[in-house]
Scaffold this motif. Sequence first.
Motif, PDB file in Angstrom:
ATOM      1  N   PHE A 167       0.827  -1.207   0.000  1.00  0.00           N
ATOM      2  CA  PHE A 167       0.000   0.000   0.000  1.00  0.00           C
ATOM      3  C   PHE A 167       0.863   1.259   0.000  1.00  0.00           C
ATOM      4  N   ASP A 168       1.978   1.232   0.726  1.00  0.00           N
ATOM      5  CA  ASP A 168       2.878   2.389   0.724  1.00  0.00           C
ATOM      6  C   ASP A 168       3.419   2.661  -0.676  1.00  0.00           C
ATOM      7  N   LEU A 169       3.823   1.616  -1.380  1.00  0.00           N
ATOM      8  CA  LEU A 169       4.369   1.793  -2.723  1.00  0.00           C
ATOM      9  C   LEU A 169       3.276   2.207  -3.705  1.00  0.00           C
ATOM     10  N   GLU A 170       2.061   1.716  -3.488  1.00  0.00           N
ATOM     11  CA  GLU A 170       0.945   2.151  -4.336  1.00  0.00           C
ATOM     12  C   GLU A 170       0.700   3.649  -4.165  1.00  0.00           C
ATOM     13  N   TYR A 171       0.854   4.136  -2.940  1.00  0.00           N
ATOM     14  CA  TYR A 171       0.712   5.577  -2.684  1.00  0.00           C
ATOM     15  C   TYR A 171       1.771   6.360  -3.443  1.00  0.00           C
ATOM     16  N   LEU A 172       3.005   5.876  -3.445  1.00  0.00           N
ATOM     17  CA  LEU A 172       4.071   6.575  -4.160  1.00  0.00           C
ATOM     18  C   LEU A 172       3.813   6.590  -5.663  1.00  0.00           C
ATOM     19  N   ARG A 173       3.257   5.513  -6.187  1.00  0.00           N
ATOM     20  CA  ARG A 173       2.994   5.453  -7.629  1.00  0.00           C
ATOM     21  C   ARG A 173       1.904   6.434  -8.048  1.00  0.00           C
ATOM     22  N   ASN A 174       0.916   6.606  -7.198  1.00  0.00           N
ATOM     23  CA  ASN A 174      -0.297   7.307  -7.615  1.00  0.00           C
ATOM     24  C   ASN A 174      -0.549   8.601  -6.844  1.00  0.00           C
ATOM     25  N   TRP A 175       0.496   9.173  -6.234  1.00  0.00           N
ATOM     26  CA  TRP A 175       0.269  10.343  -5.377  1.00  0.00           C
ATOM     27  C   TRP A 175      -0.377  11.496  -6.136  1.00  0.00           C
ATOM     28  N   SER A 176      -1.276  12.150  -5.445  1.00  0.00           N
ATOM     29  CA  SER A 176      -1.833  13.429  -5.879  1.00  0.00           C
ATOM     30  C   SER A 176      -2.334  14.130  -4.625  1.00  0.00           C
ATOM     31  N   LEU A 177      -2.515  15.425  -4.702  1.00  0.00           N
ATOM     32  CA  LEU A 177      -3.041  16.152  -3.551  1.00  0.00           C
ATOM     33  C   LEU A 177      -4.453  15.671  -3.235  1.00  0.00           C
ATOM     34  N   TRP A 178      -5.176  15.279  -4.265  1.00  0.00           N
ATOM     35  CA  TRP A 178      -6.523  14.730  -4.080  1.00  0.00           C
ATOM     36  C   TRP A 178      -6.458  13.444  -3.249  1.00  0.00           C
ATOM     37  N   LEU A 179      -5.478  12.579  -3.519  1.00  0.00           N
ATOM     38  CA  LEU A 179      -5.326  11.350  -2.741  1.00  0.00           C
ATOM     39  C   LEU A 179      -4.977  11.673  -1.289  1.00  0.00           C
ATOM     40  N   ASP A 180      -4.125  12.670  -1.066  1.00  0.00           N
ATOM     41  CA  ASP A 180      -3.799  13.077   0.305  1.00  0.00           C
ATOM     42  C   ASP A 180      -5.051  13.514   1.064  1.00  0.00           C
ATOM     43  N   LEU A 181      -5.883  14.321   0.427  1.00  0.00           N
ATOM     44  CA  LEU A 181      -7.107  14.782   1.088  1.00  0.00           C
ATOM     45  C   LEU A 181      -8.035  13.614   1.397  1.00  0.00           C
ATOM     46  N   LYS A 182      -8.104  12.678   0.478  1.00  0.00           N
ATOM     47  CA  LYS A 182      -8.938  11.497   0.694  1.00  0.00           C
ATOM     48  C   LYS A 182      -8.450  10.706   1.902  1.00  0.00           C
ATOM     49  N   ILE A 183      -7.135  10.540   2.025  1.00  0.00           N
ATOM     50  CA  ILE A 183      -6.575   9.785   3.150  1.00  0.00           C
ATOM     51  C   ILE A 183      -6.825  10.510   4.467  1.00  0.00           C
ATOM     52  N   VAL A 184      -6.675  11.841   4.476  1.00  0.00           N
ATOM     53  CA  VAL A 184      -6.925  12.612   5.693  1.00  0.00           C
ATOM     54  C   VAL A 184      -8.370  12.438   6.149  1.00  0.00           C
ATOM     55  N   LEU A 185      -9.308  12.521   5.205  1.00  0.00           N
ATOM     56  CA  LEU A 185     -10.719  12.377   5.557  1.00  0.00           C
ATOM     57  C   LEU A 185     -11.024  10.964   6.037  1.00  0.00           C
ATOM     58  N   GLN A 186     -10.467   9.950   5.363  1.00  0.00           N
ATOM     59  CA  GLN A 186     -10.707   8.570   5.784  1.00  0.00           C
ATOM     60  C   GLN A 186     -10.106   8.311   7.160  1.00  0.00           C
ATOM     61  N   THR A 187      -8.967   8.926   7.441  1.00  0.00           N
ATOM     62  CA  THR A 187      -8.341   8.766   8.755  1.00  0.00           C
ATOM     63  C   THR A 187      -9.236   9.333   9.856  1.00  0.00           C
TER      64      THR A 187
END
Length: 490
Positions: A459-479
């Motif tokens: 999952f960590d490597l998948e995050y590095l492959r597909n990073w975007s600010l949109w993905l960061d916001l999604k992770i913050v909200l899910q957290t």
Amino acid sequence: MNANVDFVIPAPETVRGPEHVHSALLNERFGQLANAAPLASFCKSFLDPVVVVVVLYALAIPFDIAWNGYLLIWAALAFLLSAQLLDGTFLFVPGVTRPLMGLGRFVAGWLCVIGFLWLIGRLSGLNDYFYPPFLLAWEIGAPLVLIGMHALFRAVLLYPSRSASVRKAVIIGANQAGQALAARIRDNPQLGLDFAGYFDDRTLERLEGITSDELLGRLSSLAEHIQMHNIQQIYISLPMTSQPRVLSLLEDLKDSTASIYFLPDFFVCDLIQARFDHVGGIPVVSVCESPFVGTASLVKRVSDIVLALLILALIWPLMLAVAIAVKVTSPGPVLFKQRRYGADGESILVYKFRSMTVMEDGDKVVQARKNDQRLTPIGAFIRRTSLDELPQFINVLQGKMSIVGPRPHANAHNEMYRKLIRGYMIRHKVKPGITGWAQVNGYRGETDTIDKMQKRIEFDLEYLRNWSLWLDLKIVLQTAFSTLRDKNAY
């Protein structure tokens, strides 16, 4: 006449390797031969943000807004956020008959741009310098102009005229990459390519998914065939280990005017933010790189600072209460400082509220377990609710961590797992995060088996492959929504 040699990397949607080769990464990062990728990439990274800024300044004229420093600051923020949050390729999805299928993602990205600008403007007072109807007109007008521009590009530029000549193409090597490229050529007539077939030294029985009509012959017959049938495009899809065969092919084709493209066999690699680059004018291919380079690095850092300041402003009373509770319920310091790996493996000190009676930070660190006897009276509670992680927002402001990224492990665990899990250290190409993609997907807490750590790393490597600010916001909200019901932390 020497043939022209270029590099083309296919973006197969159907090709599956041991780890599925992450076709979405190939689609986004390498661009797509069958998809006018340079145009889509150009729109996403540069043209769309420029249009957003142009619309802003154009609307300033009828609203009588001065072209001053405040407008420049707003324009700069809008440019950076648009470059990261807008999915500017929504009209360029390959092989799709519904070009607006990504419109929802585009709208969501634009709403995030507006939200971030409003938040920054609110905190800094920048909003007070602008006439609200002017900002509203820009917030509505900019995305409409972008949609119209993309529709125009698709109608005029993406498809050649019917009178455009069709070039015949052959592929050398009927392997996974070659078959993926052939499928793209067939599915995208706008390329102006007519796929004639494959050349391969293997017999038809050894080629899975290839028909007798598609197999044109062996490599030795290639030069004669292209002369007789006016082949204009040649794509070499041979493994990296076939260098002598490739050199022999190029020698045979020196008497041809056909354009020659080489498809590097990246299906043997686990690609991380792969892309083309230049070093002193010499083209190179990056197969493993941090997603935070160039503008992305600035956007990531700005978003970290803004979110960290906002969150600290909201939670400081809670942090004070936790600090007092830690101090009065057990002897010892309030904060626990432990050495972890930062970006590029650099050693950093990570802060946490102390939740245990021990302060392990040596060559051997034992992970917390359920009903762990080392926990303080409130240790289990603050670990389960992640309250012990709150001091790490200070690490974010220091520039040692990010809000979102691979969670840092104790150095002793890093030294152990790097020998057991392939690609483990790649996660340290970026700053560690307070939360991460693995955590919101259920891999939080104790990793008592290699399989659990392996999944976390995936999952960590998948995050590095597909990073975007949109993905960061999604992770913050899910957290935020998942922390209280997470049963894996103790």
